[in-house]
Design a protein around this motif. Structure first.
Motif, PDB file in Angstrom:
ATOM      1  N   ILE A 141      -6.796  27.464  63.042  1.00 23.77           N
ATOM      2  CA  ILE A 141      -5.923  26.654  62.190  1.00 23.77           C
ATOM      3  C   ILE A 141      -5.756  27.393  60.860  1.00 23.77           C
ATOM      4  O   ILE A 141      -6.745  27.760  60.212  1.00 23.77           O
ATOM      5  CB  ILE A 141      -6.517  25.261  61.936  1.00 23.77           C
ATOM      6  CG1 ILE A 141      -6.692  24.489  63.255  1.00 23.77           C
ATOM      7  CG2 ILE A 141      -5.645  24.466  60.970  1.00 23.77           C
ATOM      8  CD1 ILE A 141      -7.383  23.151  63.086  1.00 23.77           C
ATOM      9  N   PHE A 142      -4.502  27.614  60.456  1.00 20.72           N
ATOM     10  CA  PHE A 142      -4.213  28.268  59.180  1.00 20.72           C
ATOM     11  C   PHE A 142      -3.643  27.244  58.198  1.00 20.72           C
ATOM     12  O   PHE A 142      -2.792  26.430  58.562  1.00 20.72           O
ATOM     13  CB  PHE A 142      -3.210  29.408  59.370  1.00 20.72           C
ATOM     14  CG  PHE A 142      -3.757  30.558  60.158  1.00 20.72           C
ATOM     15  CD1 PHE A 142      -4.453  31.585  59.510  1.00 20.72           C
ATOM     16  CD2 PHE A 142      -3.572  30.638  61.539  1.00 20.72           C
ATOM     17  CE1 PHE A 142      -4.945  32.659  60.238  1.00 20.72           C
ATOM     18  CE2 PHE A 142      -4.079  31.709  62.258  1.00 20.72           C
ATOM     19  CZ  PHE A 142      -4.773  32.726  61.628  1.00 20.72           C
ATOM     20  N   VAL A 143      -4.085  27.296  56.961  1.00 15.72           N
ATOM     21  CA  VAL A 143      -3.575  26.437  55.889  1.00 15.72           C
ATOM     22  C   VAL A 143      -3.195  27.338  54.724  1.00 15.72           C
ATOM     23  O   VAL A 143      -4.055  28.069  54.208  1.00 15.72           O
ATOM     24  CB  VAL A 143      -4.627  25.389  55.443  1.00 15.72           C
ATOM     25  CG1 VAL A 143      -4.107  24.598  54.230  1.00 15.72           C
ATOM     26  CG2 VAL A 143      -4.961  24.458  56.591  1.00 15.72           C
ATOM     27  N   HIS A 144      -1.896  27.295  54.380  1.00 19.68           N
ATOM     28  CA  HIS A 144      -1.380  28.165  53.313  1.00 19.68           C
ATOM     29  C   HIS A 144      -1.672  29.639  53.607  1.00 19.68           C
ATOM     30  O   HIS A 144      -1.922  30.423  52.700  1.00 19.68           O
ATOM     31  CB  HIS A 144      -1.988  27.794  51.959  1.00 19.68           C
ATOM     32  CG  HIS A 144      -1.675  26.400  51.504  1.00 19.68           C
ATOM     33  ND1 HIS A 144      -0.400  25.946  51.274  1.00 19.68           N
ATOM     34  CD2 HIS A 144      -2.504  25.339  51.269  1.00 19.68           C
ATOM     35  CE1 HIS A 144      -0.440  24.677  50.891  1.00 19.68           C
ATOM     36  NE2 HIS A 144      -1.717  24.273  50.898  1.00 19.68           N
ATOM     37  N   ARG A 188      -0.053  22.236  59.300  1.00 22.85           N
ATOM     38  CA  ARG A 188       0.997  21.745  58.422  1.00 22.85           C
ATOM     39  C   ARG A 188       0.617  20.411  57.798  1.00 22.85           C
ATOM     40  O   ARG A 188       0.855  20.184  56.601  1.00 22.85           O
ATOM     41  CB  ARG A 188       2.287  21.598  59.244  1.00 22.85           C
ATOM     42  CG  ARG A 188       3.492  21.265  58.391  1.00 22.85           C
ATOM     43  CD  ARG A 188       4.699  21.001  59.272  1.00 22.85           C
ATOM     44  NE  ARG A 188       4.487  19.768  60.046  1.00 22.85           N
ATOM     45  CZ  ARG A 188       5.358  19.308  60.941  1.00 22.85           C
ATOM     46  NH1 ARG A 188       6.462  19.996  61.205  1.00 22.85           N
ATOM     47  NH2 ARG A 188       5.119  18.197  61.612  1.00 22.85           N
ATOM     48  N   GLU A 189      -0.008  19.545  58.581  1.00 26.70           N
ATOM     49  CA  GLU A 189      -0.408  18.235  58.053  1.00 26.70           C
ATOM     50  C   GLU A 189      -1.516  18.380  57.000  1.00 26.70           C
ATOM     51  O   GLU A 189      -1.526  17.652  55.996  1.00 26.70           O
ATOM     52  CB  GLU A 189      -0.895  17.345  59.206  1.00 26.70           C
ATOM     53  CG  GLU A 189       0.214  16.884  60.112  1.00 26.70           C
ATOM     54  CD  GLU A 189       1.268  16.078  59.374  1.00 26.70           C
ATOM     55  OE1 GLU A 189       0.889  15.253  58.494  1.00 26.70           O
ATOM     56  OE2 GLU A 189       2.456  16.293  59.622  1.00 26.70           O
ATOM     57  N   ILE A 190      -2.416  19.308  57.225  1.00 21.22           N
ATOM     58  CA  ILE A 190      -3.495  19.509  56.231  1.00 21.22           C
ATOM     59  C   ILE A 190      -2.908  20.050  54.927  1.00 21.22           C
ATOM     60  O   ILE A 190      -3.288  19.627  53.838  1.00 21.22           O
ATOM     61  CB  ILE A 190      -4.556  20.474  56.801  1.00 21.22           C
ATOM     62  CG1 ILE A 190      -5.300  19.815  57.970  1.00 21.22           C
ATOM     63  CG2 ILE A 190      -5.555  20.886  55.712  1.00 21.22           C
ATOM     64  CD1 ILE A 190      -6.242  20.742  58.708  1.00 21.22           C
ATOM     65  N   GLU A 191      -1.905  20.987  55.072  1.00 18.34           N
ATOM     66  CA  GLU A 191      -1.254  21.507  53.879  1.00 18.34           C
ATOM     67  C   GLU A 191      -0.557  20.377  53.114  1.00 18.34           C
ATOM     68  O   GLU A 191      -0.646  20.301  51.875  1.00 18.34           O
ATOM     69  CB  GLU A 191      -0.225  22.576  54.264  1.00 18.34           C
ATOM     70  CG  GLU A 191      -0.832  23.892  54.710  1.00 18.34           C
ATOM     71  CD  GLU A 191       0.239  24.889  55.122  1.00 18.34           C
ATOM     72  OE1 GLU A 191       1.439  24.520  55.072  1.00 18.34           O
ATOM     73  OE2 GLU A 191      -0.101  26.022  55.481  1.00 18.34           O
ATOM     74  N   SER A 192       0.141  19.523  53.865  1.00 26.36           N
ATOM     75  CA  SER A 192       0.848  18.423  53.235  1.00 26.36           C
ATOM     76  C   SER A 192      -0.126  17.475  52.540  1.00 26.36           C
ATOM     77  O   SER A 192       0.120  17.032  51.418  1.00 26.36           O
ATOM     78  CB  SER A 192       1.659  17.654  54.288  1.00 26.36           C
ATOM     79  OG  SER A 192       2.306  16.540  53.704  1.00 26.36           O
ATOM     80  N   LEU A 245       0.390   6.828  59.477  1.00 21.95           N
ATOM     81  CA  LEU A 245      -0.939   7.302  59.849  1.00 21.95           C
ATOM     82  C   LEU A 245      -1.506   8.223  58.760  1.00 21.95           C
ATOM     83  O   LEU A 245      -0.782   9.023  58.166  1.00 21.95           O
ATOM     84  CB  LEU A 245      -0.868   8.057  61.177  1.00 21.95           C
ATOM     85  CG  LEU A 245      -0.417   7.256  62.394  1.00 21.95           C
ATOM     86  CD1 LEU A 245      -0.336   8.161  63.616  1.00 21.95           C
ATOM     87  CD2 LEU A 245      -1.362   6.085  62.656  1.00 21.95           C
ATOM     88  N   SER A 246      -2.813   8.112  58.564  1.00 22.06           N
ATOM     89  CA  SER A 246      -3.496   9.014  57.627  1.00 22.06           C
ATOM     90  C   SER A 246      -3.774  10.337  58.318  1.00 22.06           C
ATOM     91  O   SER A 246      -3.623  10.461  59.539  1.00 22.06           O
ATOM     92  CB  SER A 246      -4.808   8.401  57.146  1.00 22.06           C
ATOM     93  OG  SER A 246      -5.718   8.289  58.243  1.00 22.06           O
ATOM     94  N   LEU A 247      -4.187  11.338  57.536  1.00 20.01           N
ATOM     95  CA  LEU A 247      -4.512  12.640  58.107  1.00 20.01           C
ATOM     96  C   LEU A 247      -5.633  12.506  59.124  1.00 20.01           C
ATOM     97  O   LEU A 247      -5.575  13.131  60.203  1.00 20.01           O
ATOM     98  CB  LEU A 247      -4.924  13.618  56.993  1.00 20.01           C
ATOM     99  CG  LEU A 247      -5.413  14.991  57.453  1.00 20.01           C
ATOM    100  CD1 LEU A 247      -4.310  15.743  58.195  1.00 20.01           C
ATOM    101  CD2 LEU A 247      -5.895  15.824  56.263  1.00 20.01           C
ATOM    102  N   ALA A 248      -6.633  11.704  58.846  1.00 15.72           N
ATOM    103  CA  ALA A 248      -7.752  11.536  59.788  1.00 15.72           C
ATOM    104  C   ALA A 248      -7.290  10.912  61.086  1.00 15.72           C
ATOM    105  O   ALA A 248      -7.717  11.320  62.176  1.00 15.72           O
ATOM    106  CB  ALA A 248      -8.845  10.684  59.141  1.00 15.72           C
ATOM    107  N   GLU A 249      -6.365   9.929  60.982  1.00 17.54           N
ATOM    108  CA  GLU A 249      -5.863   9.279  62.206  1.00 17.54           C
ATOM    109  C   GLU A 249      -5.002  10.248  63.011  1.00 17.54           C
ATOM    110  O   GLU A 249      -5.065  10.277  64.253  1.00 17.54           O
ATOM    111  CB  GLU A 249      -5.060   8.043  61.837  1.00 17.54           C
ATOM    112  CG  GLU A 249      -5.929   6.923  61.265  1.00 17.54           C
ATOM    113  CD  GLU A 249      -5.108   5.742  60.746  1.00 17.54           C
ATOM    114  OE1 GLU A 249      -5.593   4.619  60.824  1.00 17.54           O
ATOM    115  OE2 GLU A 249      -3.984   5.993  60.246  1.00 17.54           O
ATOM    116  N   LYS A 250      -4.202  11.038  62.325  1.00 16.54           N
ATOM    117  CA  LYS A 250      -3.380  12.018  63.020  1.00 16.54           C
ATOM    118  C   LYS A 250      -4.250  13.045  63.726  1.00 16.54           C
ATOM    119  O   LYS A 250      -3.954  13.463  64.861  1.00 16.54           O
ATOM    120  CB  LYS A 250      -2.443  12.718  62.033  1.00 16.54           C
ATOM    121  CG  LYS A 250      -1.338  11.815  61.499  1.00 16.54           C
ATOM    122  CD  LYS A 250      -0.451  12.568  60.507  1.00 16.54           C
ATOM    123  CE  LYS A 250       0.657  11.664  59.958  1.00 16.54           C
ATOM    124  NZ  LYS A 250       1.546  12.365  59.020  1.00 16.54           N
TER     125      LYS A 250
END
Length: 786
Positions: free
Chosen positions: A123-126, A162-166, A25-30
């Motif tokens: 939502i936190f990223v990094h 976590r998925e956005i960071e990845s 799955l892509s990030l958008a699908e997730k």
């Protein structure tokens, strides 16, 4: 909605992890699947992810699920009208079951979107706030959100972060790889297509590893040849140590075209010629190996342009200095005034001087400051240009005249943004104009007539005549312009004089003569005419003739009358005195006693008067003498005079004491002087005799001394002899001493007397070797009475 809450939590957790761990799955699908699970679990109408847009006051919906047309993918939201602003400001999630009932009716988020039910968290990223995940319904919820529900949303937010960071990490890796590939391709493309020569050399050995075609064109070597050479081989041998040192310096300040001491940089071509270059050097790392990259540009054309510009600048500087011309500019926005070097020099200031506007205006003469201030004000506000001639006072207090020209400078919107102009020192011109004005006034107000004739035009037409000429001749100034001056001649004008004038003009020699001319009304007058040629700038060709006319009619009449009276007086005086002397002698012979004594006195006085008449004749002869000056042997003149005196005064002993001396410039009248002094010494001296002495003085003058042993010359006679003047109450006893003074001073000489055991009269004259005879300083004074 799930049946069992406990099992629901567990199921949701497992399903969320399954979605996030599905690599297919892509990030958008997730994101969409996670929102769908959360919306179903919470039993709400809609779910979405809201990202904060950095540097703005808006948020963007990056993913959504459910039925809300205002919160679809890509929608832009005003952050101030969302519940998310409150979520980020709090440490935990924000949960609303019935917003109006819970006091949120006036909140901008409710007013804008009408969401009664809401649950959202950050939502936190990094470690940084990325945005929020939100679940909402436009209708109230029957029950409040419990902790388990909030925990599911918190977990979902962490998993999404976590998925956005990845995704970001993978994206960066991909971008880095792509960038490296693009850089390699771009470097290769730039290397070959770069407009300048590019060299890549090993940092340790300076061996060239790669070059482009422009490098080959610049150096004259083939690319294959260059790639085995040292980079230092491309520079003049005598300077290679300096180039090696240069390559190790920091080029962060940009390309260079010369060393620090100003020496230009060169490439040594294959044919041995040197090409001026501009070079930039940088260090690059390629696969762990350090290289030196040099970018080299041929600046031959620029160097020629710089040299030409330098020559032009020097020429312009010299021209400005020669013309005393400089420039100035005033920037209205920055309020800065700039002067060129020549303007500074005109003010007596160094070239680096930077004046303010007030300082610049203060240099003007106090009487002119208001003029320049008003003109500058109109220039900068109304755009009114000016061209003024004013005075300044320089730094050393010297007053100078300057010409000031000012013009406005406009921007594209026609606003005046600056003023600039020209500044010229015109002091010399002003002084010439002043001198010319004085001379012009002098010509116009002169009592004599003055004309100027053009020698370059046929028949020498008059191009200027002053008012004195108009008064003298009766011809208006405008009437005579364009005519030859011969219109003043008439029937009684002497043809010989006219010929003399014409010949002088033809030979370009000055002339002064007397000619009979006629006024406009036909009245004749004697004109003392002077004509002088005037040469041009080359001092060779005559361009004009200046004529000066002076009416001497009265003088001619006076001289004529005096001549007649003098001739009649001398003739009658000699004749009548002869009769008186004869009668007196007869009375003396026929009578005795007192009568005879009176007759003898009459005879003696008559003889003195006759002698005085003869002296007057000698005086006139001396005055009328027009004999040109010529070298004369003084000793010969003295010997001739002494020979005559010995005959006339046989009882007086005459002697000559002569030392070697030079000739003097004189005329025959010098013998009148020597004779008069000898006669006077013989008559009034004693039996010791008269001595003539000749010698050269310490001042290299010829001195002639006449000495006698008599009682001494009276003081008044000495004054007349030396000065040639009398007082109203005291007069000399005769004309003889007047003759001596008149002739000697006319020859540029000097007469002095000494009374000591007799009288010594000394005449000093300049030797002929000195050329022209200097005019004696007292010659003019001898014509003045007291």
């Amino acid at each position: 909605m799930f049946v069992d809450n406990v099992s629901q939590d567990t199921i949701v957790y497992h399903r969320l992890y399954e979605v996030m761990d599905d690599s297919a799955l892509s990030l958008a699908e997730k994101q969409r699947r996670a929102l769908e699970l959360g919306r179903e679990f919470l039993g709400v109408e809609h779910g979405h992810i809201q990202r904060r847009d950095d540097g703005s006051r808006t948020d963007t919906v990056v993913a959504s699920d459910g039925n809300n047309p205002h919160l679809t993918d890509g929608a832009t939201l005003d952050r101030a009208t969302t519940y998310c602003r409150r979520v980020i400001d709090t440490e935990g999630p924000v949960a609303l079951t019935d917003a109006p009932e819970e006091g949120w009716a006036d909140d901008p988020a409710y007013q804008q979107h009408g969401l009664d039910c809401y649950l959202g968290t950050t939502i936190f990223v990094h470690g940084d706030v990325y945005g929020t995940v939100c679940f909402s319904s436009r209708d109230p919820r029957e029950s409040t959100f419990i902790n388990e529900e909030k925990a599911v949303v918190e977990l979902l937010a962490r998993l999404l972060g976590r998925e956005i960071e990845s995704a970001h990490h993978e994206h960066r890796i991909t971008e880095t790889q792509q960038a490296r590939k693009r850089a390699e391709n771009k470097y290769e493309t730039l290397l070959q297509q770069a407009p300048d020569a590019v060299f890549l050399a090993d940092a340790d050995t300076a061996t060239i590893s790669e070059v482009n075609e422009r490098a080959a064109d610049l150096t004259g070597y083939a690319q294959s040849q260059l790639e085995d050479m040292s980079i230092l081989d491309l520079h003049p041998p005598e300077e290679r140590d300096r180039y090696a040192e240069l390559f190790g310096t920091n080029f962060s300040d940009g390309p260079r075209d010369r060393f620090a001491d100003g020496t230009p940089l060169y490439i040594r071509r294959a044919d041995g010629t040197d090409c001026p270059i501009e070079m930039s050097v940088s260090s690059v790392d390629i696969d762990g190996q350090e290289f030196v990259q040099g970018i080299v540009r041929d600046i031959s054309a620029r160097r020629e342009h710089e040299q030409e510009l330098a020559r032009t600048t020097e020429f312009l500087q010299q021209t400005q200095e020669a013309a005393n011309l400089g420039g100035w500019e005033y920037d209205l926005r920055s309020e800065t005034l700039r002067w060129s070097d020549e303007v500074c020099r005109i003010h007596g200031l160094p070239p680096e001087y930077e004046p303010t506007l007030s300082e610049g205006l203060d240099f003007y003469h106090p009487d002119d400051q208001s003029i320049i201030s008003d003109a500058f004000e109109e220039l900068t506000t109304e755009g009114e240009p000016y061209d003024l001639e004013l005075r300044i006072v320089t730094s050393d207090e010297t007053v100078r005249w300057v010409r000031m020209i000012g013009r406005p400078v406009y921007a594209e919107d026609e606003e005046i943004v600056a003023a600039r102009g020209v500044f010229q020192d015109i002091t010399d011109r002003k002084e010439r104009e002043r001198d010319l004005h004085i001379k012009s006034r002098a010509l116009e107000e002169s009592t004599v007539g003055i004309t100027i004739a053009d020698a370059d035009q046929p028949d020498l037409p008059i191009i200027y005549a002053n008012e004195g000429f108009a008064r003298l001749t009766g011809y208006p100034t405008q009437r005579v312009l364009g005519d030859n001056c011969r219109f003043l001649q008439g029937e009684e004008t002497d043809d010989a004089t006219v010929t003399e004038i014409r010949e002088a003009i033809e030979s370009d020699t000055p002339i002064r003569t007397e000619i009979l001319n006629y006024r406009a009304d036909g009245t004749p007058f004697w004109n003392q005419l002077t004509i002088a040629p005037v040469t041009g700038a080359d001092a060779e060709d005559v361009t004009h003739y200046v004529g000066i006319q002076d009416d001497i009619t009265a003088k001619k009449r006076r001289d004529r009358l005096i001549g007649v009276l003098n001739r009649v007086l001398r003739h009658n005086l000699r004749n009548d005195m002869g009769v008186i002397m004869g009668l007196a002698e007869m009375v003396t012979e026929r009578t005795e006693g007192e009568t005879a004594q009176m007759a003898r006195q009459i005879s003696e006085k008559s003889s003195e008067i006759t002698a005085l008449s003869e002296k007057a004749q000698d005086f006139q002869t001396a005055v009328d003498n027009s004999e040109p000056l010529a070298p004369r042997d003084v000793l010969a003149d003295v010997e001739a005079v002494v020979a005559e005196l010995r005959t006339e005064f046989p009882e007086t002993k005459f002697s000559i004491e002569a030392a070697p001396c030079e000739d003097v410039m004189a005329t025959e009248t010098l013998r009148l002087v020597l004779r008069e002094l000898g006669e006077n010494a013989a008559q009034y001296g004693d039996s010791s005799g008269v001595t003539y002495g000749i010698e050269m003085t310490e001042d290299d003058e010829v001195a002639i001394r006449v000495q006698d042993g008599g009682p001494g010359l009276p003081e008044m006679e000495r004054y007349v002899l030396e000065v040639g003047r009398e007082t109203p109450l005291e007069h000399g006893s005769g004309l003889g001493l007047w003759i001596v003074n008149w002739i000697v001073t006319g020859l540029g000489g000097e007469v002095t007397t000494t009374v000591d055991d007799g009288t010594t009269v000394t005449v000093r004259l300049a030797p002929a070797a000195e050329g022209a005879v200097p005019e004696h300083r007292d010659a003019a004074l001898s014509t003045q009475g007291e």
